[in-house]
Write a protein that holds these residues in place. Structure first.
Motif, PDB file in Angstrom:
ATOM      1  N   PRO A  58      11.360 -39.532 -26.140  1.00 53.58           N
ATOM      2  CA  PRO A  58      11.973 -39.977 -24.872  1.00 53.58           C
ATOM      3  C   PRO A  58      13.411 -40.429 -25.040  1.00 53.58           C
ATOM      4  O   PRO A  58      14.246 -40.214 -24.148  1.00 53.58           O
ATOM      5  N   TRP A  59      13.713 -41.057 -26.171  1.00 53.58           N
ATOM      6  CA  TRP A  59      15.084 -41.516 -26.398  1.00 53.58           C
ATOM      7  C   TRP A  59      16.042 -40.337 -26.544  1.00 53.58           C
ATOM      8  O   TRP A  59      17.192 -40.398 -26.091  1.00 53.58           O
ATOM      9  N   LEU A  68       8.324 -32.035 -19.664  1.00 49.45           N
ATOM     10  CA  LEU A  68       7.295 -32.588 -20.546  1.00 49.45           C
ATOM     11  C   LEU A  68       7.040 -34.069 -20.286  1.00 49.45           C
ATOM     12  O   LEU A  68       5.915 -34.547 -20.439  1.00 49.45           O
ATOM     13  N   LEU A  69       8.083 -34.780 -19.884  1.00 45.25           N
ATOM     14  CA  LEU A  69       7.948 -36.225 -19.701  1.00 45.25           C
ATOM     15  C   LEU A  69       7.534 -36.624 -18.289  1.00 45.25           C
ATOM     16  O   LEU A  69       6.883 -37.659 -18.104  1.00 45.25           O
ATOM     17  N   PHE A 102      -3.132 -47.189 -31.687  1.00 47.56           N
ATOM     18  CA  PHE A 102      -3.396 -45.815 -32.118  1.00 47.56           C
ATOM     19  C   PHE A 102      -2.316 -45.303 -33.080  1.00 47.56           C
ATOM     20  O   PHE A 102      -2.434 -44.195 -33.586  1.00 47.56           O
ATOM     21  N   ASN A 103      -1.255 -46.097 -33.282  1.00 50.10           N
ATOM     22  CA  ASN A 103      -0.125 -45.643 -34.089  1.00 50.10           C
ATOM     23  C   ASN A 103       0.350 -44.265 -33.621  1.00 50.10           C
ATOM     24  O   ASN A 103       0.751 -43.418 -34.430  1.00 50.10           O
ATOM     25  N   ALA A 104       0.294 -44.033 -32.331  1.00 53.59           N
ATOM     26  CA  ALA A 104       0.650 -42.730 -31.761  1.00 53.59           C
ATOM     27  C   ALA A 104       1.202 -42.920 -30.363  1.00 53.59           C
ATOM     28  O   ALA A 104       0.778 -43.822 -29.626  1.00 53.59           O
ATOM     29  N   SER A 105       2.142 -42.057 -30.011  1.00 53.65           N
ATOM     30  CA  SER A 105       2.673 -42.026 -28.648  1.00 53.65           C
ATOM     31  C   SER A 105       2.111 -40.816 -27.925  1.00 53.65           C
ATOM     32  O   SER A 105       1.448 -39.954 -28.518  1.00 53.65           O
ATOM     33  N   LEU A 106       2.396 -40.717 -26.644  1.00 52.92           N
ATOM     34  CA  LEU A 106       1.914 -39.589 -25.852  1.00 52.92           C
ATOM     35  C   LEU A 106       2.584 -38.281 -26.244  1.00 52.92           C
ATOM     36  O   LEU A 106       2.149 -37.219 -25.807  1.00 52.92           O
ATOM     37  N   ASP A 107       3.619 -38.334 -27.061  1.00 51.73           N
ATOM     38  CA  ASP A 107       4.305 -37.115 -27.487  1.00 51.73           C
ATOM     39  C   ASP A 107       3.748 -36.556 -28.788  1.00 51.73           C
ATOM     40  O   ASP A 107       4.172 -35.491 -29.228  1.00 51.73           O
TER      41      ASP A 107
END
Length: 343
Positions: free
Chosen positions: A61-62, A99-100, A255-260
């Motif tokens: 996202p950044w 995608l976002l 979850f140590n995870a993002s939606l990406d």
């Protein structure tokens, strides 16, 4: 005979300088767009699964913001303006936006006014360093029914008990040796741990509410910086568990995870919904916190639920002592007909 006008040396120098400035400017823009373009390729191909690319993927996202800034710069500065440059950068930004965008658009599902609600929360206690009184205040203020905690050693369990958490949430499945525990206002049944291929067992329990049994899993996966392969196996194991779970299921934790991340998308595809994305709060960084110079940049903490439930609200809360924000969500139990539509 044709008259010619000699070009002034100053004009020629300015034109050459302008040409150099244009080239250097466009080169700088190209360098700035390297990360957005590279992460777009990773996002589209899923190359982050099981590879070190999982770490930079959290910045997707950044890098979209970087693309927007470069596009604005090229459009605003005449010397940089180029039809091809504008078209190329615009295409990159649009691809990112496509995608976002879904996670910023609420799904618009109507929750019946009479639906039974559960108030849930998750917090990574940072090895028990989280302020126990602050955790208890969060539970009391938000009227939490079920709390999942991660990275809480035996000392952290004792601190929460001394702070009075047992009075608010007397039903407990405590597994500090396995890194996650569940506290509940409601009696717990079918409590224990999973036997899936995760770095450590995940703690599970059920609560009876509204004539139904809702299964909770307090999630804490391995971290991709330590081993992207181990992290990917953890996420795949969770996806397998989600695929076998019923509609009244909640996975919540770190979850140590993002939606990406591709493994997170696989987990959601197994039948779960991310409450933040469902409600249009698609970018809610929860880590790291507690650093004066570094703001939260990544959302690692999530509340995921099956099609038998729907998100009513979700928010993040700061808890002193931990490097994660807590996530608080209100989930509604859907009637049978709506549960089937959500599948």
């Amino acid at each position: 005979m044709t008259d010619t006008v000699a070009e002034a040396p100053g004009d020629a120098n300015r034109r050459r300088a302008g040409g150099r400035g244009r080239r250097w400017g466009l080169l700088g823009c190209g360098v700035a767009l390297t990360a957005p373009a590279a992460l777009l390729v990773v996002r589209l191909t899923g190359l982050d699964a099981g590879t070190p690319l999982a770490m930079p993927m959290v910045l997707f996202p950044w890098t979209t913001v970087v693309g927007v800034l470069v596009l604005s710069l090229i459009a605003a500065v005449p010397v940089l303006r180029s039809r091809w440059a504008l078209a190329g950068v615009a295409a990159l930004v649009i691809a990112h936006a496509v995608l976002l965008a879904p996670r910023f658009l609420p799904d618009g599902r109507q929750v019946p006014a009479h639906a039974v609600e559960l108030r849930v929360a998750t917090v990574n206690t940072n090895g028990g360093a989280a302020d126990a009184q602050a955790v208890v205040k969060l539970v009391r203020t938000e009227r939490i029914d079920v709390l999942a905690v991660q990275q809480m050693p035996p000392g952290g369990v004792e601190a929460l008990d001394r702070a009075g958490l047992g009075t608010l949430l007397p039903h407990q499945e405590l597994r500090p040796e396995y890194d996650s525990s569940i506290y509940s206002r409601l009696p717990l049944t079918a409590a224990g741990t999973t036997h899936a291929d995760t770095a450590w067992p995940q703690t599970v329990a059920e609560v009876a509410v509204g004539g139904r049994h809702v299964q909770f899993m307090a999630v804490h996966t391995y971290y991709p910086l330590g081993s992207p392969e181990r992290w990917t196996r953890d996420m795949a194991a969770l996806a397998s568990l989600a695929g076998r779970a019923g509609p009244d299921t909640v996975f919540l934790g770190d979850f140590n995870a993002s939606l990406d991340h591709a493994p997170m998308r696989d987990l959601l595809a197994a039948g779960l919904t991310d409450t933040h994305a469902e409600l249009g709060h698609g970018w809610a960084p929860t880590w790291p916190v507690g650093h004066a110079l570094v703001p939260p940049v990544v959302q690692l903490d999530h509340v995921l639920h099956g099609p038998g439930l729907a998100g009513v609200s979700v928010s993040e809360r700061a808890v002193p002592g931990t490097d994660h924000r807590a996530v608080v969500a209100v989930l509604a139990l859907l009637p049978e007909k709506d549960r089937q539509q959500g599948r």
